[in-house]
Scaffold this motif. Structure first.
Motif, PDB file in Angstrom:
ATOM      1  N   HIS A  59     -63.733   0.422   9.972  1.00  0.00           N
ATOM      2  CA  HIS A  59     -63.836  -0.264   8.680  1.00  0.00           C
ATOM      3  C   HIS A  59     -63.576  -1.754   8.813  1.00  0.00           C
ATOM      4  O   HIS A  59     -63.059  -2.214   9.831  1.00  0.00           O
ATOM      5  CB  HIS A  59     -62.888   0.352   7.642  1.00  0.00           C
ATOM      6  N   HIS A 196     -59.382  -7.895   8.510  1.00  0.00           N
ATOM      7  CA  HIS A 196     -59.377  -7.262   9.836  1.00  0.00           C
ATOM      8  C   HIS A 196     -60.632  -6.435  10.051  1.00  0.00           C
ATOM      9  O   HIS A 196     -61.281  -6.030   9.091  1.00  0.00           O
ATOM     10  CB  HIS A 196     -58.134  -6.387  10.074  1.00  0.00           C
ATOM     11  N   THR A 198     -61.575  -2.893  12.293  1.00  0.00           N
ATOM     12  CA  THR A 198     -60.865  -1.762  12.886  1.00  0.00           C
ATOM     13  C   THR A 198     -61.750  -1.073  13.904  1.00  0.00           C
ATOM     14  O   THR A 198     -62.868  -0.638  13.578  1.00  0.00           O
ATOM     15  CB  THR A 198     -60.425  -0.777  11.787  1.00  0.00           C
ATOM     16  N   GLN A 242     -53.217   5.334  12.825  1.00  0.00           N
ATOM     17  CA  GLN A 242     -53.600   3.921  12.801  1.00  0.00           C
ATOM     18  C   GLN A 242     -52.529   3.036  13.422  1.00  0.00           C
ATOM     19  O   GLN A 242     -51.341   3.357  13.368  1.00  0.00           O
ATOM     20  CB  GLN A 242     -53.833   3.455  11.346  1.00  0.00           C
ATOM     21  N   GLU A 268     -57.228  -3.874  13.929  1.00  0.00           N
ATOM     22  CA  GLU A 268     -56.625  -2.547  13.737  1.00  0.00           C
ATOM     23  C   GLU A 268     -57.344  -1.518  14.604  1.00  0.00           C
ATOM     24  O   GLU A 268     -58.488  -1.752  15.040  1.00  0.00           O
ATOM     25  CB  GLU A 268     -56.762  -2.186  12.242  1.00  0.00           C
TER      26      GLU A 268
HETATM   27 NI    NI Z   1     -57.445  -1.182   7.771  1.00  0.00          NI
END
Ligand code: NI
Ligand code: OOG
Length: 316
Positions: A59, A196, A198, A242, A268
């Protein structure tokens, strides 16, 4: 056969029209992000070279001020127009935040490449619940929003150009926001910039597809991970894992002439495990939709801290 098929780029050249435009906008957002965040850039290169395989993005995330017309919707409208679907809402009462996530168009192409050129990512957009802030903080946020004119209609454009739609604040206004909400202060100076990207751990091919190995590899390579509530954030169902780096900082020239360091963006990692009902599928048959989807309030609450002073000033 055509030249593009001979050199293996037939996938790429087959993406046309609106999907090609969407991907082009995402590429521009990413290039702003890579230019400002040396840690994110170095980690993407490091993981890519260790893998020697394409990376997939799980994402991309954005932050906004939740004032009518300027919040989540201002960024979401672009993604909705390009085929994304609105999914669940997440609430963070203590941080005075809410978020929505969006899933990519089902008919989008695999992309055939790495990162933005791979499968389209989910989108996570959050907003500050501005009317729950103190009067001083609300006044500052509303002043900058007013200075942007109709900037709320161009959130995606601002993100892809790396521009603020509002005037630069003074350092004291930044500090006033930071004393009440680090999220608010971040958004005032970073605007619609990508917060961010990921990396999808489970879609890696080497042992790094296990997020614990990936975390160890990142730390052994000299990068700091956000330790809030422990480095690895695990959802109550145990299926969404995560972790994230601590954000890079950058000098920011405030309107009163002061140049001070402010937090920018981070990177991330997410591992989505196979849902219980598909646990007997042979590994080779497991697709993304067989895995845990969505986000988790408890994980997200700690990942927000990746841009906090506490995490940035941590030693070791
Ligand atoms: Ni995130
Ligand atoms: C978003 C933090 C939450 C996730 O994947 O749950 C998040 C932010 O820092 O704006 O990224």
């Amino acid at each position: 056969s055509s030249r593009s098929e001979q050199n293996g780029s037939s996938h790429k050249s087959s993406i046309q029209g609106s999907e090609a435009f969407l991907r082009g906008v995402l590429e521009s957002m990413q290039s702003v992000y890579l230019n400002r965040n040396p840690t994110a850039k170095a980690i993407l290169e490091l993981v890519h070279s260790a893998e020697n395989n394409p990376l997939c993005y799980d994402h991309l995330a954005f932050r906004t001020f939740g004032v009518t017309g300027y919040g989540i919707d201002s960024m979401a409208s672009f993604f909705l127009d390009y085929g994304y679907t609105r999914r669940e809402e997440l609430r963070f009462p203590a941080k005075k935040l809410r978020a929505l996530w969006f899933s990519p168009p089902a008919d989008s192409q695999d992309g055939g490449g790495s990162g933005i050129k791979g499968p389209l990512p989910r989108i996570f957009i959050s907003e500050l619940i501005v009317d729950q802030m103190s009067p001083q903080t609300q006044e500052i946020i509303k002043k900058y929003i007013a200075s942007s004119g109709n900037g709320n209609q161009y959130a995606a454009l601002a993100s892809s150009l790396g521009l603020l739609t509002w005037e630069k604040p003074s350092y004291s206004e930044f500090q006033q926001l930071a004393s009440e909400s680090e999220y608010a202060a971040w958004t005032l100076v970073n605007g619609h910039a990508l917060n961010h990207v990921t990396i999808s751990a489970h879609r890696l091919k080497t042992e790094l597809r296990d997020i614990k190995n990936l975390n160890r590899f990142i730390e052994e390579s000299g990068f700091r991970l956000n330790s809030e509530g422990g480095v690895l954030k695990v959802s109550p169902d145990g299926l969404l894992l995560q972790s994230s780096t601590v954000a890079d900082s950058m000098p920011f020239q405030f309107s009163d002439g002061a140049t001070e360091s402010v937090p920018c963006s981070y990177i991330e990692f997410a591992e989505r495990l196979v849902l219980p009902q598909y646990k007997n599928l042979p590994a080779i048959e497991v697709k993304e939709f067989h895995r845990r989807d969505g986000f988790e309030v408890g994980n997200a609450d700690k990942i927000f801290e990746s841009t906090s002073k506490d995490q940035l000033s941590r030693v070791g």
